[in-house]
Design a protein around this motif. Sequence first.
Motif, mmCIF file in Angstrom:
data_model
loop_
_atom_site.group_PDB
_atom_site.id
_atom_site.type_symbol
_atom_site.label_atom_id
_atom_site.label_comp_id
_atom_site.label_asym_id
_atom_site.label_seq_id
_atom_site.Cartn_x
_atom_site.Cartn_y
_atom_site.Cartn_z
ATOM 1 N N ASP A 180 0.828 -1.204 0.000
ATOM 2 C CA ASP A 180 0.000 0.000 0.000
ATOM 3 C C ASP A 180 0.866 1.260 0.000
ATOM 4 O OD1 ASP A 180 0.847 0.532 2.563
ATOM 5 O OD2 ASP A 180 -1.050 -0.005 3.534
ATOM 6 N N GLU A 181 0.187 2.422 0.063
ATOM 7 C CA GLU A 181 0.915 3.687 -0.080
ATOM 8 C C GLU A 181 1.871 3.973 1.077
ATOM 9 O OE1 GLU A 181 -2.293 3.256 0.211
ATOM 10 O OE2 GLU A 181 -3.006 4.382 1.948
ATOM 11 N N ASN A 182 1.737 3.242 2.164
ATOM 12 C CA ASN A 182 2.647 3.440 3.296
ATOM 13 C C ASN A 182 3.756 2.404 3.345
ATOM 14 O OD1 ASN A 182 1.120 5.645 4.330
ATOM 15 N ND2 ASN A 182 -0.354 4.173 5.156
ATOM 16 N N ASN A 183 3.972 1.738 2.210
ATOM 17 C CA ASN A 183 4.974 0.675 2.133
ATOM 18 C C ASN A 183 4.638 -0.518 3.028
ATOM 19 O OD1 ASN A 183 6.503 1.975 0.253
ATOM 20 N ND2 ASN A 183 8.073 2.675 1.678
ATOM 21 N N ASN A 184 3.375 -0.677 3.359
ATOM 22 C CA ASN A 184 2.981 -1.853 4.113
ATOM 23 C C ASN A 184 2.632 -2.974 3.142
ATOM 24 O OD1 ASN A 184 3.155 -0.675 6.696
ATOM 25 N ND2 ASN A 184 1.173 0.318 6.381
ATOM 26 N N VAL A 185 3.130 -4.158 3.419
ATOM 27 C CA VAL A 185 2.767 -5.311 2.626
ATOM 28 C C VAL A 185 1.389 -5.764 3.083
ATOM 29 C CG1 VAL A 185 3.346 -7.685 2.020
ATOM 30 C CG2 VAL A 185 5.162 -6.017 2.375
ATOM 31 N N THR A 186 0.444 -5.791 2.152
ATOM 32 C CA THR A 186 -0.914 -6.162 2.537
ATOM 33 C C THR A 186 -1.283 -7.542 2.024
ATOM 34 O OG1 THR A 186 -1.740 -5.013 0.595
ATOM 35 C CG2 THR A 186 -1.744 -3.783 2.658
#
Length: 118
Positions: A11-17
């Motif tokens: 996602d846009e926060n560099n979180n792997v979803t």
Amino acid sequence: MGEHHVPLQIDENNNVTKVGHDMGGSYEIKEAVQLELFPNDIYEDCILCGEKTTTLKTTHVDFRTGYIEGAGQLCRECYMKGSSEGREHISIPKHYIKTYSNDMELGAKIRQFYYENY
Ligand SMILES: [Zn+2]
């Protein structure tokens, strides 16, 4: 066998979803995992403008460009700004400022120090 590539949904926060394909066993991640794609703190900050430089903190000073001894790392832009003369500095003993309270005397002492040491 070749390499296996597993797609990551980020996602846009560099979180792997999500990890994997939709068809064939994807794995939804319930808790956000911060993935440092481009860690920024491995690079030196420019001592003049404060921007990140392209110099790794781990690079030995002997192999750096734009490193000012006693001052620190300059980014390429700041380094290129000054003439080579503008980048030259001398250091004087700190006590000179207090020891020689007369500006004229201080100037003379700095000049003397310069000719003796540089
Ligand atoms: Zn800079």
